[in-house]
Design an enzyme around this catalytic site. Structure first.
Site, PDB file in Angstrom:
ATOM      1  N   ASP A  67       0.820  -1.213   0.000  1.00  0.00           N
ATOM      2  CA  ASP A  67       0.000   0.000   0.000  1.00  0.00           C
ATOM      3  C   ASP A  67       0.850   1.257   0.000  1.00  0.00           C
ATOM      4  O   ASP A  67       2.070   1.207   0.189  1.00  0.00           O
ATOM      5  CB  ASP A  67      -0.981   0.009   1.191  1.00  0.00           C
ATOM      6  CG  ASP A  67      -0.401  -0.618   2.447  1.00  0.00           C
ATOM      7  OD1 ASP A  67       0.819  -0.555   2.621  1.00  0.00           O
ATOM      8  OD2 ASP A  67      -1.171  -1.159   3.251  1.00  0.00           O
ATOM      9  N   ASN A 136      -8.225  -3.582  13.865  1.00  0.00           N
ATOM     10  CA  ASN A 136      -9.591  -3.882  13.408  1.00  0.00           C
ATOM     11  C   ASN A 136      -9.609  -5.028  12.397  1.00  0.00           C
ATOM     12  O   ASN A 136     -10.628  -5.285  11.763  1.00  0.00           O
ATOM     13  CB  ASN A 136     -10.252  -2.633  12.809  1.00  0.00           C
ATOM     14  CG  ASN A 136      -9.529  -2.130  11.556  1.00  0.00           C
ATOM     15  OD1 ASN A 136      -8.564  -2.743  11.107  1.00  0.00           O
ATOM     16  ND2 ASN A 136      -9.983  -1.023  11.005  1.00  0.00           N
ATOM     17  N   HIS A 138      -7.731  -5.296   9.644  1.00  0.00           N
ATOM     18  CA  HIS A 138      -7.410  -5.015   8.234  1.00  0.00           C
ATOM     19  C   HIS A 138      -6.095  -5.664   7.820  1.00  0.00           C
ATOM     20  O   HIS A 138      -5.194  -5.856   8.626  1.00  0.00           O
ATOM     21  CB  HIS A 138      -7.448  -3.512   7.933  1.00  0.00           C
ATOM     22  CG  HIS A 138      -6.328  -2.699   8.506  1.00  0.00           C
ATOM     23  ND1 HIS A 138      -6.525  -1.469   9.084  1.00  0.00           N
ATOM     24  CD2 HIS A 138      -4.992  -2.909   8.586  1.00  0.00           C
ATOM     25  CE1 HIS A 138      -5.370  -0.968   9.471  1.00  0.00           C
ATOM     26  NE2 HIS A 138      -4.418  -1.828   9.188  1.00  0.00           N
ATOM     27  N   GLU A 143      -9.999  -2.331   4.788  1.00  0.00           N
ATOM     28  CA  GLU A 143     -10.685  -2.119   6.057  1.00  0.00           C
ATOM     29  C   GLU A 143     -11.886  -3.065   6.174  1.00  0.00           C
ATOM     30  O   GLU A 143     -12.316  -3.653   5.173  1.00  0.00           O
ATOM     31  CB  GLU A 143     -11.138  -0.648   6.146  1.00  0.00           C
ATOM     32  CG  GLU A 143      -9.997   0.377   6.113  1.00  0.00           C
ATOM     33  CD  GLU A 143      -9.205   0.475   7.421  1.00  0.00           C
ATOM     34  OE1 GLU A 143      -9.234  -0.460   8.235  1.00  0.00           O
ATOM     35  OE2 GLU A 143      -8.539   1.511   7.605  1.00  0.00           O
TER      36      GLU A 143
HETATM   37  C1  F6R Z   1       1.057  -1.628   6.140  1.00  0.00           C
HETATM   38  C2  F6R Z   1      -0.164  -2.440   6.154  1.00  0.00           C
HETATM   39  C3  F6R Z   1      -1.041  -2.502   7.344  1.00  0.00           C
HETATM   40  C4  F6R Z   1      -0.281  -2.788   8.635  1.00  0.00           C
HETATM   41  C5  F6R Z   1      -1.242  -2.747   9.821  1.00  0.00           C
HETATM   42  C6  F6R Z   1      -0.521  -2.962  11.131  1.00  0.00           C
HETATM   43  O1  F6R Z   1       1.713  -1.781   4.882  1.00  0.00           O
HETATM   44  O2  F6R Z   1      -0.476  -3.021   5.169  1.00  0.00           O
HETATM   45  O3  F6R Z   1      -2.004  -3.496   7.163  1.00  0.00           O
HETATM   46  O4  F6R Z   1       0.340  -4.040   8.551  1.00  0.00           O
HETATM   47  O5  F6R Z   1      -1.869  -1.498   9.851  1.00  0.00           O
HETATM   48  O6  F6R Z   1       0.324  -1.879  11.377  1.00  0.00           O
HETATM   49  P1  F6R Z   1       1.424  -1.931  12.520  1.00  0.00           P
HETATM   50  O7  F6R Z   1       2.386  -2.990  12.116  1.00  0.00           O
HETATM   51  O8  F6R Z   1       2.079  -0.571  12.491  1.00  0.00           O
HETATM   52  O9  F6R Z   1       0.732  -2.244  13.781  1.00  0.00           O
END
Ligand code: F6R
Length: 248
Positions: A67, A136, A138, A143
């Protein structure tokens, strides 16, 4: 699903880096799907150390970012292009010419999503996808409620995701409101998946996944349908929080 339980984030990172190292050693032209954020940072750090110590050649590995924020230039401190450059390419002294990242500054975001989906196809898909998980549930920035058929698309980030990511910015208002994310169906096409989860704030998502159910409101649960998933999870991400136990 292969579940590896570890004591802490440090152990998760070491285990994760060893899996990546072995896969790259086996296939020097690996197409590696890369997540960003806090969770995989230690894994990349350990991978870089091991690659430098053992002089493994990563010059033919392609990385495919999951992303990118809409509205951030590549060289913005919090862009995911910059993240992967700083976590892998710069310390390994590699040119980022095999770093595939959606262009969050594109004037035509829909066209950019189509282009990115094609770029992944032209790379013959992702061999190994690293994933973190949002509190959540994702994956990528898909989402809750996102269709499991989704391809690369633009998303409006939820308040909870923006709050969680505010720690990387000076102020929450600076967290972009949109991102381009690889879709769930594209993630599911990866030949194998390495999911990393640490910290009690991830326990609800981890429990949804390990319940075995498939629930569009918890995107991570789609991985229950994937044939080759390894989950490395810390003990505290497995434990139910106090609120949960009080509920019982
Ligand atoms: C980032 C991504 C997100 C993160 C998720 C957890 O490229 O795809 O899905 O893996 O938001 O974020 P952290 O690791 O910062 O808790």
């Amino acid at each position: 699903m292969n579940v590896i339980t570890v004591n802490d984030e440090q152990e998760m990172s070491v285990r994760g880096s060893l899996i990546l190292f072995d896969e790259i050693k086996r296939n020097p032209e690996l197409v590696l799907g890369v997540a960003t954020g806090g969770t995989p940072a230690g894994t990349y750090e350990h991978l870089v150390d091991k690659v430098l110590n053992e002089k493994l050649d990563l010059s033919k590995v392609t990385t495919v970012n999951l992303d990118e924020y809409v509205g951030l230039a590549r060289d913005h401190e919090e862009s995911y292009w910059r993240y992967i450059y700083e976590h892998l390419y710069e310390p390994l002294n590699l040119l980022p010419d095999r770093a595939l990242v959606p262009d969050g500054l594109s004037e035509d975001l829909q066209a950019e999503c189509l282009r990115y989906e094609k770029v992944i196809e032209q790379a013959d898909g992702v061999d190994l996808q690293i994933l973190g998980v949002g509190r959540n549930g994702h994956i990528g920035f898909n989402e809750p409620g996102t269709s499991f058929e989704s391809k690369t698309h633009v998303v409006d980030l939820t308040e909870s995701t923006r709050e969680a990511n505010a720690r990387f910015f000076e102020r929450k208002e600076e967290v972009p409101t949109q991102a381009i994310t690889v879709g769930i169906s594209t993630i599911m096409k990866s030949r194998s998946i390495l999911l990393l989860a640490s910290g009690p704030e991830k326990s609800e998502a981890v429990h949804a996944l390990l319940s075995g159910r498939i629930d569009q409101n918890w995107p991570v649960t789609v991985l229950n349908e994937h044939p080759s998933v390894t989950l490395i999870v810390t003990k505290d991400a497995l434990e139910k929080g106090e609120e949960d136990s009080n509920d019982q």
